[in-house]
Design a protein around this motif. Structure first.
Motif, PDB file in Angstrom:
ATOM      1  N   GLY A 296       0.793  -1.222   0.000  1.00 43.25           N
ATOM      2  CA  GLY A 296       0.000   0.000   0.000  1.00 43.25           C
ATOM      3  C   GLY A 296       0.827   1.274   0.000  1.00 43.25           C
ATOM      4  N   GLN A 297       2.148   1.142   0.077  1.00 45.21           N
ATOM      5  CA  GLN A 297       2.991   2.344   0.142  1.00 45.21           C
ATOM      6  C   GLN A 297       3.541   2.754  -1.216  1.00 45.21           C
ATOM      7  N   GLY A 298       3.363   1.889  -2.220  1.00 43.31           N
ATOM      8  CA  GLY A 298       3.866   2.236  -3.551  1.00 43.31           C
ATOM      9  C   GLY A 298       5.380   2.197  -3.653  1.00 43.31           C
ATOM     10  N   ILE A 299       6.033   1.398  -2.804  1.00 43.80           N
ATOM     11  CA  ILE A 299       7.502   1.381  -2.831  1.00 43.80           C
ATOM     12  C   ILE A 299       8.079   0.018  -3.216  1.00 43.80           C
ATOM     13  N   ALA A 300       7.206  -0.975  -3.428  1.00 42.50           N
ATOM     14  CA  ALA A 300       7.700  -2.326  -3.728  1.00 42.50           C
ATOM     15  C   ALA A 300       8.426  -2.349  -5.072  1.00 42.50           C
ATOM     16  N   ASN A 301       9.375  -3.250  -5.187  1.00 50.28           N
ATOM     17  CA  ASN A 301      10.076  -3.436  -6.457  1.00 50.28           C
ATOM     18  C   ASN A 301       9.133  -4.128  -7.444  1.00 50.28           C
ATOM     19  N   PRO A 302       8.808  -3.502  -8.572  1.00 47.42           N
ATOM     20  CA  PRO A 302       7.858  -4.114  -9.501  1.00 47.42           C
ATOM     21  C   PRO A 302       8.517  -5.047 -10.514  1.00 47.42           C
ATOM     22  N   ILE A 303       9.861  -5.183 -10.434  1.00 42.40           N
ATOM     23  CA  ILE A 303      10.557  -5.882 -11.521  1.00 42.40           C
ATOM     24  C   ILE A 303      10.174  -7.367 -11.591  1.00 42.40           C
ATOM     25  N   ALA A 304       9.992  -8.021 -10.435  1.00 40.57           N
ATOM     26  CA  ALA A 304       9.610  -9.442 -10.474  1.00 40.57           C
ATOM     27  C   ALA A 304       8.284  -9.622 -11.217  1.00 40.57           C
ATOM     28  N   GLN A 305       7.348  -8.713 -10.954  1.00 42.97           N
ATOM     29  CA  GLN A 305       6.046  -8.829 -11.636  1.00 42.97           C
ATOM     30  C   GLN A 305       6.194  -8.499 -13.128  1.00 42.97           C
ATOM     31  N   ILE A 306       7.021  -7.513 -13.429  1.00 39.86           N
ATOM     32  CA  ILE A 306       7.222  -7.123 -14.834  1.00 39.86           C
ATOM     33  C   ILE A 306       7.931  -8.246 -15.596  1.00 39.86           C
ATOM     34  N   LEU A 307       8.916  -8.891 -14.956  1.00 38.00           N
ATOM     35  CA  LEU A 307       9.597 -10.009 -15.629  1.00 38.00           C
ATOM     36  C   LEU A 307       8.689 -11.239 -15.714  1.00 38.00           C
ATOM     37  N   SER A 308       7.696 -11.317 -14.821  1.00 34.53           N
ATOM     38  CA  SER A 308       6.701 -12.393 -14.947  1.00 34.53           C
ATOM     39  C   SER A 308       5.859 -12.175 -16.198  1.00 34.53           C
ATOM     40  N   VAL A 309       5.578 -10.922 -16.508  1.00 35.77           N
ATOM     41  CA  VAL A 309       4.884 -10.602 -17.765  1.00 35.77           C
ATOM     42  C   VAL A 309       5.740 -11.073 -18.943  1.00 35.77           C
ATOM     43  N   SER A 310       7.029 -10.814 -18.838  1.00 34.54           N
ATOM     44  CA  SER A 310       7.937 -11.230 -19.908  1.00 34.54           C
ATOM     45  C   SER A 310       7.935 -12.754 -20.080  1.00 34.54           C
ATOM     46  N   MET A 311       7.992 -13.487 -18.970  1.00 35.11           N
ATOM     47  CA  MET A 311       7.963 -14.960 -19.076  1.00 35.11           C
ATOM     48  C   MET A 311       6.645 -15.431 -19.697  1.00 35.11           C
ATOM     49  N   MET A 312       5.560 -14.762 -19.336  1.00 35.60           N
ATOM     50  CA  MET A 312       4.254 -15.112 -19.904  1.00 35.60           C
ATOM     51  C   MET A 312       4.252 -14.911 -21.417  1.00 35.60           C
ATOM     52  N   LEU A 313       4.801 -13.784 -21.846  1.00 35.91           N
ATOM     53  CA  LEU A 313       4.861 -13.504 -23.289  1.00 35.91           C
ATOM     54  C   LEU A 313       5.681 -14.577 -24.009  1.00 35.91           C
ATOM     55  N   ARG A 314       6.754 -15.013 -23.372  1.00 39.62           N
ATOM     56  CA  ARG A 314       7.656 -15.979 -23.989  1.00 39.62           C
ATOM     57  C   ARG A 314       7.045 -17.383 -24.043  1.00 39.62           C
ATOM     58  N   ALA A 321       9.789 -11.520 -28.971  1.00 37.64           N
ATOM     59  CA  ALA A 321      10.443 -10.217 -29.186  1.00 37.64           C
ATOM     60  C   ALA A 321      10.015  -9.225 -28.108  1.00 37.64           C
ATOM     61  N   ALA A 322       8.737  -9.272 -27.757  1.00 35.03           N
ATOM     62  CA  ALA A 322       8.243  -8.378 -26.698  1.00 35.03           C
ATOM     63  C   ALA A 322       8.872  -8.755 -25.354  1.00 35.03           C
ATOM     64  N   ALA A 323       9.022 -10.060 -25.132  1.00 31.84           N
ATOM     65  CA  ALA A 323       9.650 -10.519 -23.887  1.00 31.84           C
ATOM     66  C   ALA A 323      11.098 -10.039 -23.812  1.00 31.84           C
ATOM     67  N   ASP A 324      11.824 -10.195 -24.915  1.00 32.74           N
ATOM     68  CA  ASP A 324      13.219  -9.723 -24.950  1.00 32.74           C
ATOM     69  C   ASP A 324      13.291  -8.232 -24.654  1.00 32.74           C
ATOM     70  N   ALA A 325      12.349  -7.481 -25.226  1.00 37.73           N
ATOM     71  CA  ALA A 325      12.362  -6.022 -25.044  1.00 37.73           C
ATOM     72  C   ALA A 325      12.143  -5.668 -23.573  1.00 37.73           C
ATOM     73  N   ILE A 326      11.232  -6.367 -22.915  1.00 37.50           N
ATOM     74  CA  ILE A 326      10.988  -6.095 -21.487  1.00 37.50           C
ATOM     75  C   ILE A 326      12.233  -6.432 -20.664  1.00 37.50           C
ATOM     76  N   ASP A 327      12.827  -7.595 -20.941  1.00 38.53           N
ATOM     77  CA  ASP A 327      14.031  -7.994 -20.188  1.00 38.53           C
ATOM     78  C   ASP A 327      15.123  -6.941 -20.336  1.00 38.53           C
ATOM     79  N   ALA A 328      15.310  -6.473 -21.571  1.00 40.46           N
ATOM     80  CA  ALA A 328      16.370  -5.489 -21.834  1.00 40.46           C
ATOM     81  C   ALA A 328      16.056  -4.159 -21.145  1.00 40.46           C
ATOM     82  N   ALA A 329      14.784  -3.758 -21.168  1.00 39.07           N
ATOM     83  CA  ALA A 329      14.409  -2.474 -20.564  1.00 39.07           C
ATOM     84  C   ALA A 329      14.574  -2.523 -19.044  1.00 39.07           C
ATOM     85  N   ALA A 330      14.218  -3.661 -18.432  1.00 39.70           N
ATOM     86  CA  ALA A 330      14.380  -3.793 -16.979  1.00 39.70           C
ATOM     87  C   ALA A 330      15.871  -3.758 -16.631  1.00 39.70           C
ATOM     88  N   GLN A 331      16.662  -4.444 -17.427  1.00 42.34           N
ATOM     89  CA  GLN A 331      18.111  -4.448 -17.204  1.00 42.34           C
ATOM     90  C   GLN A 331      18.683  -3.037 -17.345  1.00 42.34           C
TER      91      GLN A 331
END
Ligand code: IPM
Ligand code: MG
Length: 367
Positions: A296-314, A321-331
């Motif tokens: 509820g504080q808006g401070i959690a690291n969202p990267i695990a959830q965002i990379l889960s989106v990437s795994m789903m796409l893959r 290609a979309a998954a690769d783009a997300i991985d690269a952008a997070a990195q």
């Protein structure tokens, strides 16, 4: 191309990290020209509060119609004293795994070289970080074997029984997933068992050796689970892919998450049947929990959830290609020094950001 997903934000930080992860999904769907049709449903404590149970039929029905499930996290102190069977974890997560036959759990445990300071492993042992993929069997073994009971005996003592069952076919299919993953990586596979004690493990080892014949390029090694637990702490960088049963995988994947130092960075995939389109039906979720302490504080690291989106796409949507783009952008966001509170040390070059700011940076790299 159009894909259907069911979104289950759940409890704790689930909804807030899901929120920004869906923005990332929208951004790549626009960029890579595919459509996502999605509906959001109740699961876990949020479902208990609203409907009395952690996994409403309506949620299951929505998941049945989808190509994939994007899951946030469930559980929290509010529901901890309920009977175990209706608690968010046992009442929602395990039934979802079983119902959808999600037998293959992929849990990356990696530590990028710029984040080794966050790992409790001595940094001189992991100068370049490490990258291990744990492939855990998820619908068999002692978690689900029958009988399961707690009985009062005639002499007044009480006996608890859990049964560990593995069929050869179950071992074979998880081994194939692991060998295939190794083929796409460094072609090294470690199979973890307890073949010096358990019959299940004797069959496990025999079967993995048989499957190995179909993957001659992969270098296969076996280790007892106690030794593997030790070696992972001692030399994580020497492993590539690890395959093991349900209980050992539960334990070792937590160990790996800990030594990677950043639970908030780790996604996971639970894969089931291969669909008509040749891709897996799967459920994708962060490896970390619902983190009620910072929810509820808006401070959690969202990267695990965002990379889960990437795994789903893959794995489920065929949008590599979309998954690769997300991985690269997070990195790129990490490389630019942005850190949520879980990883921020105050060192030169680091900027402390919140959930939204991290996601915005990733969105900027995607554009
Ligand atoms: C996990 C969790 C679950 C498991 C619990 C919450 C039932 O620990 O996903 O690793 O043991 O599988
Ligand atoms: Mg666990």
């Amino acid at each position: 191309m159009s894909h259907t997903i069911t979104v289950l934000p759940g409890d704790g930080i689930g909804p807030e990290v899901m929120d920004v992860a869906l923005d990332v999904l929208d951004a790549v769907s626009a960029k890579f020209n595919f459509e996502i049709s999605r509906t959001t449903h109740l699961v876990g404590g949020a479902a208990i509060d609203e409907t009395g149970g952690p996994l409403p039929q309506e949620t299951i029905t929505a998941c049945e119609k989808a190509d994939a499930i994007l899951f946030g996290s469930v559980g929290g102190p509010k529901w901890e004293n309920l009977p175990p069977d209706i608690q968010p974890e046992r009442g929602a997560l395990l039934p979802l795994r079983k119902h959808f036959g999600l037998f293959a759990n992929l849990r990356p445990g990696s530590c990028h070289s710029s984040l080794t300071h966050a790992s409790p492993v001595k940094n001189e042992l992991i100068p370049d970080g490490f990258d291990v993929l744990c492939v855990r069997e998820l619908t068999g073994g002692i978690y689900f074997g029958q009988p399961k009971s707690i009985t009062t005996l005639e002499d007044g003592d009480i006996e608890a029984i859990d049964t560990m069952v593995y069929r050869k076919s179950e071992i074979e299919r998880i081994a194939r997933v692991a060998f295939t993953a190794a083929m796409g990586r460094d072609k090294r596979l470690l199979s973890v068992d307890k073949a010096n004690v358990l019959q299940n493990s004797v069959l496990w080892r025999e079967t993995v050796i048989e499957v190995a014949k179909d993957f001659p390029e992969v270098e296969l090694e076996h280790m007892y689970v106690d030794n593997a637990a030790m070696q992972l702490v001692k030399r994580p960088a020497s492993f590539d892919v690890l395959v093991t049963g349900n209980l050992f995988g539960d334990i070792l994947s937590d160990e790996m998450a800990m030594i990677s130092g950043s639970l908030g960075m780790l996604p996971s995939a639970s894969l089931g049947k291969v669909k008509d389109d040749g891709l897996y039906f799967g459920m994708y979720e962060p490896s970390g929990g619902s983190a009620p302490d910072i929810a509820g504080q808006g401070i959690a690291n969202p990267i695990a959830q965002i990379l889960s989106v990437s795994m789903m796409l893959r794995y489920s949507l065929g949008e590599a290609a979309a998954a690769d783009a997300i991985d690269a952008a997070a990195q790129a966001a990490i490389d630019s020094g942005l850190r949520t509170g879980d990883l921020y040390t105050g060192a030169d070059g680091e900027t402390k950001v919140n959930t939204r700011e991290m996601a915005d940076a990733i969105l900027k790299h995607l554009a």
